[in-house]
Design an enzyme around this catalytic site. Sequence first.
Site, PDB file in Angstrom:
ATOM      1  N   GLU A  49       5.244  -2.320  10.503  1.00  0.00           N
ATOM      2  CA  GLU A  49       5.622  -2.725   9.146  1.00  0.00           C
ATOM      3  C   GLU A  49       4.843  -1.817   8.215  1.00  0.00           C
ATOM      4  OE1 GLU A  49       5.111  -4.108   5.517  1.00  0.00           O
ATOM      5  OE2 GLU A  49       3.982  -5.649   6.588  1.00  0.00           O
ATOM      6  N   CYS A 109       2.339  -5.540   0.615  1.00  0.00           N
ATOM      7  CA  CYS A 109       3.501  -4.720   0.955  1.00  0.00           C
ATOM      8  C   CYS A 109       4.737  -5.238   0.240  1.00  0.00           C
ATOM      9  CB  CYS A 109       3.743  -4.735   2.466  1.00  0.00           C
ATOM     10  SG  CYS A 109       2.315  -4.248   3.444  1.00  0.00           S
TER      11      CYS A 109
END
Length: 541
Positions: free
Chosen positions: A293, A327
């Site tokens: 990720e 994020c």
Amino acid sequence: MLKGFFHVPKAVNEPVKSYAPNSPEKAAVQAAYTTMWNSQIDVPLYIGSEEIKTGNTRNITAPHDHKHVVGKYHLAEKQHIEKAIANALEARKAWANMAWEQRAAIFLKAAELIAGPYRARINAATMIGQSKNIHQAEIDSSCELIDFLRYNVEFMTQIYNDQPKSDSTVWNRVEYRPLEGFVYAITPFNFTAIAANLPASAAMMGNVVVWKPSDSQVFSAKIIIDVFKEAGVPDGVINVVFGDALMITDTVLASRDFAGIHFTGSTHVFKDIWAKIGANIHNYKTYPRIVGETGGKDFIIAHPSANVKQVATGITRGAFEFQGQKCSAASRAYIPQSLWPAVKAQLIADVKSMKMGSPEDFGNFITAVIHEGSFDKLASYIDQAKKDADAEIIVGGNYDKSVGYFIEPTVIVTTNPKYTTMETELFGPVITIYVYEDAKWEETLELVDTTSEYALTGAVFSQDRYAIEVATTKLQNSAGNFYINDKPTGAVVGMQPFGGARASGTNDKAGSALNLLRWASPRTIKETFVTPEDYRYPFLG
């Protein structure tokens, strides 16, 4: 080995404590903060049963008071990484063969340790080492981590329960083996829960791990290590190393027994690692699992029917919680002209009301960014926006690193939808807004989809169901986690599996069985009860 079809405790999400004035949890975390702030820790490498102090150390400091040292950690050399790999492979012999319910018990115990005796300590460590306010620490290092551990045990049993059909002549079964070799976990600074989950999820499925935490997260990583040890994770199952990232990665990837990587970090680093794995592919025993990720340039788009206060709150919370260092943080927004005057006024008022300072003061919504490199990068983009004719800072724009790395929450408005800060991941408390003509709704959706290389999170605000339907369809590839009338952050384990595609990662969905399945290598077993003794089939007559 025990016999029985065992049922694990039903996973439930850990309630978020309020830390209201005079609450026992507030008193506990403040006491833990004070103790840890005034102490010094010495964090060794954890390799097998050894705690190795190399003597080559770096200081651990607080981003909101960067001259204050709370400890040090030891850096590994290549020989230590090779030793960690060897210890992991030795530990695998027993760990891979341990009954699943024994592994489950370890991580369920870890969850309860965090929920109880370690809660104040792991929150305080996250506040000090990563400059999270108490609410951000609580939802991360306590609640999300507890949820990962509990739900992953449940997901593991769901995976094991997924079995093929059989009939009276044959019994078919699938065994979910751990990967052949070891897993390399590289974890980020911004979420203590992610730092723990990346090695733990692989280990839960019977794998052994070499874990490299971020240099900026060592303080809370030490608490994770303590919890895992007390919970009963055997020596060598999760080996912890610190040091030069390039050296560690190159040493790991050179091993013939490298079986997979569990990564959260920058897109550029992940692509480099992928390329190295490809270059080494002929050396490995098996095709390594690559799970990552990475970055995001997450969006909010408001339809003319949207509620102004909801949009403004989605922007301020989505962009500025934990200083935008998620994020999933909102970093670009698209607001219709008809709503912009009201949204603008609300945004300015909200941002001006935010207090900034140390997380020790519970009145501070904003604290410091993680380190000087991040500070300098953000300051340079803010300075450029002050100069550019197609950009205007409507609130914020100041910064100061004399004591801590403090960047004011900053809102940039641009007339250029492809302005630098509309496209570049900044990872800080800066959001850029483009104001579009109300009639250009679908055209603006196309702009949202094509502006960024990333596809992690995004949100649409609208009271018009047709508009929501159009946005959901047109933006289907723009975000792995898509939010309707909510900010694009705050995915909850077991409710919103998290991950994105494009340059945002492999979309293997942390917080779901999909991720755990990546750490298993299924073996199909077919057992025939009455075995044929003649090769001839009926068609031969």
